[in-house]
Design a protein around this motif. Structure first.
Motif, PDB file in Angstrom:
ATOM      1  N   PRO A   1       4.173 -13.295  -6.404  1.00  0.00           N
ATOM      2  CA  PRO A   1       5.103 -14.419  -6.622  1.00  0.00           C
ATOM      3  C   PRO A   1       6.013 -14.703  -5.434  1.00  0.00           C
ATOM      4  O   PRO A   1       6.487 -15.821  -5.264  1.00  0.00           O
ATOM      5  CB  PRO A   1       5.913 -13.979  -7.846  1.00  0.00           C
ATOM      6  CG  PRO A   1       5.777 -12.490  -7.895  1.00  0.00           C
ATOM      7  CD  PRO A   1       4.424 -12.192  -7.337  1.00  0.00           C
ATOM      8  N   ASP A   2       6.261 -13.681  -4.606  1.00  0.00           N
ATOM      9  CA  ASP A   2       7.127 -13.878  -3.441  1.00  0.00           C
ATOM     10  C   ASP A   2       6.846 -12.796  -2.410  1.00  0.00           C
ATOM     11  O   ASP A   2       6.099 -11.840  -2.662  1.00  0.00           O
ATOM     12  CB  ASP A   2       8.614 -13.881  -3.844  1.00  0.00           C
ATOM     13  CG  ASP A   2       8.992 -12.673  -4.689  1.00  0.00           C
ATOM     14  OD1 ASP A   2       8.621 -11.543  -4.310  1.00  0.00           O
ATOM     15  OD2 ASP A   2       9.658 -12.861  -5.723  1.00  0.00           O
ATOM     16  N   LYS A   3       7.450 -12.942  -1.244  1.00  0.00           N
ATOM     17  CA  LYS A   3       7.214 -12.005  -0.139  1.00  0.00           C
ATOM     18  C   LYS A   3       7.737 -10.603  -0.476  1.00  0.00           C
ATOM     19  O   LYS A   3       7.130  -9.599  -0.110  1.00  0.00           O
ATOM     20  CB  LYS A   3       7.891 -12.530   1.127  1.00  0.00           C
ATOM     21  CG  LYS A   3       7.568 -11.732   2.389  1.00  0.00           C
ATOM     22  CD  LYS A   3       8.182 -12.403   3.607  1.00  0.00           C
ATOM     23  CE  LYS A   3       7.768 -11.695   4.894  1.00  0.00           C
ATOM     24  NZ  LYS A   3       8.188 -10.270   4.916  1.00  0.00           N
ATOM     25  N   LYS A   4       8.855 -10.567  -1.179  1.00  0.00           N
ATOM     26  CA  LYS A   4       9.472  -9.285  -1.529  1.00  0.00           C
ATOM     27  C   LYS A   4       8.515  -8.440  -2.367  1.00  0.00           C
ATOM     28  O   LYS A   4       8.346  -7.235  -2.123  1.00  0.00           O
ATOM     29  CB  LYS A   4      10.783  -9.541  -2.290  1.00  0.00           C
ATOM     30  CG  LYS A   4      11.551  -8.272  -2.634  1.00  0.00           C
ATOM     31  CD  LYS A   4      12.856  -8.631  -3.336  1.00  0.00           C
ATOM     32  CE  LYS A   4      13.631  -7.363  -3.703  1.00  0.00           C
ATOM     33  NZ  LYS A   4      14.892  -7.696  -4.429  1.00  0.00           N
ATOM     34  N   ALA A   5       7.893  -9.069  -3.372  1.00  0.00           N
ATOM     35  CA  ALA A   5       6.966  -8.341  -4.240  1.00  0.00           C
ATOM     36  C   ALA A   5       5.752  -7.854  -3.450  1.00  0.00           C
ATOM     37  O   ALA A   5       5.271  -6.726  -3.649  1.00  0.00           O
ATOM     38  CB  ALA A   5       6.525  -9.233  -5.389  1.00  0.00           C
ATOM     39  N   MET A   6       5.259  -8.686  -2.527  1.00  0.00           N
ATOM     40  CA  MET A   6       4.111  -8.307  -1.712  1.00  0.00           C
ATOM     41  C   MET A   6       4.466  -7.138  -0.794  1.00  0.00           C
ATOM     42  O   MET A   6       3.732  -6.141  -0.712  1.00  0.00           O
ATOM     43  CB  MET A   6       3.628  -9.498  -0.881  1.00  0.00           C
ATOM     44  CG  MET A   6       2.447  -9.192   0.028  1.00  0.00           C
ATOM     45  SD  MET A   6       1.966 -10.618   1.050  1.00  0.00           S
ATOM     46  CE  MET A   6       3.374 -10.695   2.196  1.00  0.00           C
ATOM     47  N   ASP A   7       5.593  -7.251  -0.114  1.00  0.00           N
ATOM     48  CA  ASP A   7       6.010  -6.201   0.823  1.00  0.00           C
ATOM     49  C   ASP A   7       6.221  -4.865   0.122  1.00  0.00           C
ATOM     50  O   ASP A   7       5.920  -3.796   0.676  1.00  0.00           O
ATOM     51  CB  ASP A   7       7.297  -6.619   1.542  1.00  0.00           C
ATOM     52  CG  ASP A   7       7.062  -7.751   2.534  1.00  0.00           C
ATOM     53  OD1 ASP A   7       5.887  -7.999   2.869  1.00  0.00           O
ATOM     54  OD2 ASP A   7       8.042  -8.384   2.962  1.00  0.00           O
ATOM     55  N   LEU A   8       6.723  -4.914  -1.128  1.00  0.00           N
ATOM     56  CA  LEU A   8       6.948  -3.677  -1.880  1.00  0.00           C
ATOM     57  C   LEU A   8       5.625  -2.984  -2.169  1.00  0.00           C
ATOM     58  O   LEU A   8       5.499  -1.757  -2.016  1.00  0.00           O
ATOM     59  CB  LEU A   8       7.678  -3.992  -3.191  1.00  0.00           C
ATOM     60  CG  LEU A   8       7.938  -2.786  -4.114  1.00  0.00           C
ATOM     61  CD1 LEU A   8       8.808  -1.741  -3.411  1.00  0.00           C
ATOM     62  CD2 LEU A   8       8.595  -3.243  -5.417  1.00  0.00           C
TER      63      LEU A   8
ATOM     64  N   VAL B   1       2.871  -3.220  -0.481  1.00  0.00           N
ATOM     65  CA  VAL B   1       2.353  -2.685   0.787  1.00  0.00           C
ATOM     66  C   VAL B   1       3.092  -1.409   1.159  1.00  0.00           C
ATOM     67  O   VAL B   1       2.488  -0.407   1.575  1.00  0.00           O
ATOM     68  CB  VAL B   1       2.485  -3.746   1.904  1.00  0.00           C
ATOM     69  CG1 VAL B   1       2.110  -3.143   3.260  1.00  0.00           C
ATOM     70  CG2 VAL B   1       1.600  -4.951   1.604  1.00  0.00           C
ATOM     71  N   LYS B   2       4.408  -1.417   0.981  1.00  0.00           N
ATOM     72  CA  LYS B   2       5.239  -0.248   1.308  1.00  0.00           C
ATOM     73  C   LYS B   2       4.862   0.955   0.454  1.00  0.00           C
ATOM     74  O   LYS B   2       4.861   2.099   0.925  1.00  0.00           O
ATOM     75  CB  LYS B   2       6.709  -0.605   1.106  1.00  0.00           C
ATOM     76  CG  LYS B   2       7.668   0.482   1.563  1.00  0.00           C
ATOM     77  CD  LYS B   2       9.117   0.013   1.432  1.00  0.00           C
ATOM     78  CE  LYS B   2      10.073   1.094   1.914  1.00  0.00           C
ATOM     79  NZ  LYS B   2      11.491   0.657   1.792  1.00  0.00           N
ATOM     80  N   LEU B   3       4.508   0.700  -0.813  1.00  0.00           N
ATOM     81  CA  LEU B   3       4.130   1.783  -1.722  1.00  0.00           C
ATOM     82  C   LEU B   3       2.704   2.268  -1.492  1.00  0.00           C
ATOM     83  O   LEU B   3       2.262   3.223  -2.129  1.00  0.00           O
ATOM     84  CB  LEU B   3       4.278   1.314  -3.181  1.00  0.00           C
ATOM     85  CG  LEU B   3       5.717   1.047  -3.658  1.00  0.00           C
ATOM     86  CD1 LEU B   3       5.701   0.403  -5.036  1.00  0.00           C
ATOM     87  CD2 LEU B   3       6.516   2.351  -3.677  1.00  0.00           C
ATOM     88  N   GLY B   4       1.989   1.591  -0.598  1.00  0.00           N
ATOM     89  CA  GLY B   4       0.622   1.991  -0.295  1.00  0.00           C
ATOM     90  C   GLY B   4      -0.400   1.506  -1.297  1.00  0.00           C
ATOM     91  O   GLY B   4      -1.558   1.937  -1.295  1.00  0.00           O
ATOM     92  N   ILE B   5       0.002   0.571  -2.169  1.00  0.00           N
ATOM     93  CA  ILE B   5      -0.904   0.045  -3.186  1.00  0.00           C
ATOM     94  C   ILE B   5      -1.785  -1.065  -2.614  1.00  0.00           C
ATOM     95  O   ILE B   5      -2.933  -1.236  -3.009  1.00  0.00           O
ATOM     96  CB  ILE B   5      -0.100  -0.476  -4.399  1.00  0.00           C
ATOM     97  CG1 ILE B   5       0.678   0.682  -5.034  1.00  0.00           C
ATOM     98  CG2 ILE B   5      -1.006  -1.149  -5.418  1.00  0.00           C
ATOM     99  CD1 ILE B   5       1.657   0.251  -6.096  1.00  0.00           C
ATOM    100  N   ALA B   6      -1.221  -1.811  -1.663  1.00  0.00           N
ATOM    101  CA  ALA B   6      -1.944  -2.939  -1.072  1.00  0.00           C
ATOM    102  C   ALA B   6      -1.870  -2.873   0.450  1.00  0.00           C
ATOM    103  O   ALA B   6      -1.040  -2.147   1.017  1.00  0.00           O
ATOM    104  CB  ALA B   6      -1.365  -4.252  -1.573  1.00  0.00           C
ATOM    105  N   GLU B   7      -2.755  -3.630   1.099  1.00  0.00           N
ATOM    106  CA  GLU B   7      -2.787  -3.685   2.551  1.00  0.00           C
ATOM    107  C   GLU B   7      -3.148  -5.102   3.002  1.00  0.00           C
ATOM    108  O   GLU B   7      -3.418  -5.977   2.190  1.00  0.00           O
ATOM    109  CB  GLU B   7      -3.810  -2.687   3.093  1.00  0.00           C
ATOM    110  CG  GLU B   7      -5.230  -2.927   2.606  1.00  0.00           C
ATOM    111  CD  GLU B   7      -6.206  -1.843   3.035  1.00  0.00           C
ATOM    112  OE1 GLU B   7      -5.790  -0.935   3.778  1.00  0.00           O
ATOM    113  OE2 GLU B   7      -7.380  -1.922   2.621  1.00  0.00           O
TER     114      GLU B   7
END
Length: 427
Positions: free
Chosen positions: A206-213, A215-221
């Motif tokens: 829904p937003d950049k913040k959710a995406m970055d989180l 990625v930071k958690l290692g769930i997505a790349e």
């Protein structure tokens, strides 16, 4: 006397306010007991008097009204009325710069949006499978409800307009597309996308913040931002299509013209305009638009084929053959183009046949003309044979070949084609 009248007026206003408060309290109590019919009835009683209330009481009234209609999210809820009530509260609290109930109501709206949007998507998927207009209509109504709940999510209005078209409800689709134009909606938006590490699938956030989180958690790349293209050209196109399907061709051309003024390089709008002229029987303008389309897209064989057909209708046979040959050059398997070249060649024999009919008593002249006729027929044969090679189930091609073979004395080919014809007729 004046003081008495003033006192009486104040007394009446006070009684009105007390009445409003009592009705609102009754509605609030009924909501806690899940007695929503009583709550709605009490709200309706207070609504006639709410204009005299202070801002605090008005805000509570709008809040209780929304809750009464919401019915704790019951399936029996009237989504449109609930959306209107909640949005009325949000607008009112914004106008008085006080947000006592807005956070709670925004949360309820968000919950409704998620539930209805999910259901709309599920129903749309089912409609694609069933292809039933009523199933599309059900999904379209829900997409529209999401928009009514959250008018910042204009994409759902776009979805509703499109799905109403699939439902063949051209009036509803037309009205929503018009609304999108009035809102100056473009559909241009940024999408935040990353790849899920577990299954390798792309996920839209829904937003950049959710995406970055994630990625930071290692769930997505592989996080990225993609910009969705403008939908405005398609809105003009679809609005015109609705008018066309409603039989309002003048309005369809009007919106095509508006779209082309805004998107002068639009190949799609130009083709739609050509098709409308074709429906209207205006072959001259149809052909003119196709020739303009060829300038825009010179590698599309269908355009050359259609211009060839128009030239055939106008008895411009050599010009028609030229366009059919170009279509074949671009698509060597274009069976209809081979068929039409053969037909155009045969048409060239028409004046010879007319002259033969006038020379029935002049045997020498008749035989000379017939020889010319057969020479023309001979030139048409290879094109019909190629058309048959590409489509062996075309009875019209088979019949034409049979006629040509018979005229030209090609008995073996005639016998073979007769067998094909008999087999097709037996199927």
């Amino acid at each position: 006397m004046k003081n008495q009248i003033l006192f009486l007026s104040v007394f009446l206003i006070s009684m009105t306010i007390f009445g409003q408060k009592d009705e609102i309290k009754s509605a609030e109590k009924a909501i806690k007991s899940n007695d929503f019919n009583t709550a709605i009835s009490a709200i309706q009683q207070a609504e006639n008097l709410i204009s005299n209330a202070d801002d605090k009481l008005k805000a509570k009234f709008y809040y209780i009204k929304g809750l009464a209609l919401y019915q704790n999210g019951s399936p029996q809820m009237d989504v449109n009325k609930t959306a209107a009530a909640f949005n009325e509260l949000l607008a009112f609290e914004k106008s008085i710069n006080s947000y006592k109930y807005s956070d709670e109501v925004s949360g309820l709206i968000g919950k409704m949006v998620n539930n209805i949007a999910t259901k709309a998507t599920e129903d749309y998927t089912l409609a694609i499978e069933s292809k039933e207009p009523e199933d599309f209509k059900k999904a379209a109504k829900q997409f529209h409800q999401v928009y009514l709940l959250s008018k910042s999510d204009t994409v759902y209005l776009d979805n509703a307009a499109l799905v109403y078209y699939f439902a063949k409800d051209y009036v509803a689709s037309r009205d929503l597309y018009q609304q999108l134009l009035d809102l100056n909606y473009t559909g241009i938006a940024e999408e935040y996308i990353a790849t899920n590490k577990t299954d390798g699938q792309d996920v839209t956030y829904p937003d950049k913040k959710a995406m970055d989180l994630q990625v930071k958690l290692g769930i997505a790349e592989n996080p990225r931002v993609e910009v969705k293209e403008s939908r405005r050209e398609m809105i003009f196109k679809n609005l015109a299509q609705n008018y066309s399907d409603l039989g309002e061709m003048d309005k369809a051309l009007e919106y095509i013209a508006k779209g082309r003024a805004e998107f002068p390089k639009s190949y799609s709008l130009l083709i739609d305009e050509a098709n409308i002229y074709y429906k209207l029987g205006d072959n001259a303008k149809f052909k003119e638009r196709l020739e303009m389309a060829i300038e825009m897209n010179p590698t599309e064989p269908t355009l050359y084929y259609n211009v060839g057909v128009m030239n055939m209708d106008q008895k411009n046979l050599d010009e028609a053959i030229k366009y059919f040959e170009k279509a074949i050059e671009l698509n060597p398997d274009y069976g209809d183009a081979y068929n039409n070249i053969g037909a155009a060649i045969i048409d060239k024999a028409a004046p010879i046949i007319d002259e033969m009919n006038k020379s029935l008593s002049d045997f020498a002249k008749y035989d000379k003309l017939q020889k010319q006729q057969f020479e023309i027929y001979g030139k048409a044969v290879p094109y019909y044979e190629k058309a048959f090679e590409l489509n062996k189930s075309s009875i019209s091609v088979v019949q034409t070949l049979m006629g040509l073979y018979e005229n030209l004395g090609m008995s073996e080919k005639l016998e073979a084609m007769q067998a094909v014809y008999d087999e097709l007729k037996a199927e």
